[in-house]
Write an enzyme that holds these catalytic residues in place. Structure first.
Site, short mmCIF file in Angstrom:
data_model
loop_
_atom_site.label_atom_id
_atom_site.label_comp_id
_atom_site.label_asym_id
_atom_site.label_seq_id
_atom_site.Cartn_x
_atom_site.Cartn_y
_atom_site.Cartn_z
N CYS A 1 -6.04 -3.51 -7.61
CA CYS A 1 -7.17 -3.77 -8.49
C CYS A 1 -6.75 -3.45 -9.93
CB CYS A 1 -8.38 -2.92 -8.09
SG CYS A 1 -8.16 -1.17 -8.43
N HIS B 1 -5.75 6.72 -2.46
CA HIS B 1 -6.63 5.67 -1.93
C HIS B 1 -7.68 5.31 -2.98
CE1 HIS B 1 -5.28 6.94 2.30
NE2 HIS B 1 -4.69 5.81 1.96
N CYS B 2 -7.98 4.02 -3.03
CA CYS B 2 -8.87 3.47 -4.05
C CYS B 2 -10.22 3.14 -3.40
CB CYS B 2 -8.24 2.21 -4.64
SG CYS B 2 -9.24 1.37 -5.87
N CYS C 1 -5.96 0.29 -10.62
CA CYS C 1 -4.68 0.76 -10.07
C CYS C 1 -3.50 0.11 -10.80
CB CYS C 1 -4.61 0.47 -8.57
SG CYS C 1 -5.68 1.53 -7.57
N HIS D 1 1.50 4.27 -2.91
CA HIS D 1 1.40 5.73 -2.82
C HIS D 1 2.61 6.40 -3.45
CE1 HIS D 1 -2.24 5.91 -0.57
NE2 HIS D 1 -1.75 5.57 0.61
N CYS E 1 -9.14 -3.69 -3.13
CA CYS E 1 -7.84 -3.25 -3.66
C CYS E 1 -6.90 -2.93 -2.50
CB CYS E 1 -8.04 -2.02 -4.53
SG CYS E 1 -6.49 -1.33 -5.14
N HIS F 1 0.84 -1.21 0.00
CA HIS F 1 0.00 0.00 0.00
C HIS F 1 0.87 1.27 0.00
CE1 HIS F 1 -3.74 2.22 1.29
NE2 HIS F 1 -2.84 3.02 1.83
N GLU F 2 1.85 1.31 0.88
CA GLU F 2 2.66 2.53 0.98
C GLU F 2 3.53 2.73 -0.27
OE1 GLU F 2 1.81 4.64 3.10
OE2 GLU F 2 0.62 3.28 4.31
#
Lengths: 92, 173
Positions: free
Chosen positions: B165, B140-141, B168, B134, B146, B130-131
């Site tokens: 997802c 954010h999705c 993304c 970014h 996702c 996640h990070e």
């Protein structure tokens, strides 16, 4: 002249939009453009400025380049320049 | 892309392993694990008994040798008014941080039928992906499955998958 701000993450949520234009004097600097933005959108200032400086590691970007010490940056702007405020994304 | 994982404080080997595996499984990247670093002086806020996340990002950017540098710590992090954060990252930047402190299964209402060690490992993999997402420019999705969906608690972390997802993926891969 007009300059165009792009806002990201929480700042976009506060402004209700990701893009804003503000009018600045022809000899305006990055620091002036930040002042103008916050004058027009005080809710942004309440979130993004603490003790006269951008808070919480919010980055200012001018024409794709990160601006060091944006609140005192004296680099000149041109008509239609693009600026951005990018806060870190938090949570996980 | 080369991602340098910067352990901060006393971090178990299993966490470093999961962090590396998570990144390799999602991004086509080389991953290295830096020498462990001390907690940055000044990061600790005695009033909150927590650590400022920004200081850990600054450390990762300073010592990391990757195009992306992610601090991994077991310290409890906060950012501004948020009670705590699992992570913090600069959009399109080089630095980020994750904390495993609140990813432990006993905290904050997570749910799963899997063994505790596997649940924790999955959360570590999801949060580091996640990070880094970014730092690749992903915000954010809205898709809750996702890995880029926003997770204020471990409940949301457990709901999301370890992968991006389709939408993304198309933006970064």
């Amino acid at each position: 002249m007009d300059v165009h701000w792009k806002l990201f993450a929480t700042l976009r949520e506060i402004a209700g939009t990701g893009e804003l234009s503000v009018e600045v004097p022809t000899d305006a600097t990055v620091a002036d453009a930040i002042d103008r933005l916050f004058e027009e959108y005080p809710r942004l200032e309440a979130h993004a400025r603490e003790d006269g400086a951008l808070a919480g590691h919010i980055r200012a970007i001018h024409e794709g380049t990160t601006v060091e010490d944006p609140e005192t940056a004296d680099q000149q702007l041109s008509h239609d320049d693009e600026l951005a405020l990018v806060p870190p994304l938090s949570g996980g | 892309m080369h991602v340098d994982i910067v352990p901060v404080g006393d971090l178990p080997a299993a966490v470093k392993r999961e962090a590396s595996a998570g990144l390799r499984s999602v991004f086509d990247c080389d991953v290295s694990v830096h020498d462990a670093q001390s907690v940055p002086p000044g990061a600790y806020d005695p009033d909150r008994d927590q650590y400022r996340a920004e200081e850990f990002i600054d450390l990762a950017k300073r010592v990391g040798v990757g195009e992306k540098n992610v601090a991994v710590t077991n310290k409890d992090l906060f950012y501004r008014r948020r009670n705590y954060v699992f992570g913090l990252a600069y959009l399109d930047g080089s630095g980020s941080v994750i904390s495993t402190h609140r990813l432990q299964t006993s905290s904050d209402g997570g749910f799963s039928n899997k063994p505790a060690s596997e649940v924790f490992a999955e959360r570590v993999r999801k949060e580091i992906v996640h990070e880094i997402g970014h730092t690749l420019g992903l915000e954010h999705c809205d898709n809750k499955r996702c890995v880029m969906s926003f997770s204020p608690t471990v409940r949301e972390v457990d709901v999301k998958e370890q992968t991006l997802c389709g939408s993304c993926q198309r933006r970064v891969l």
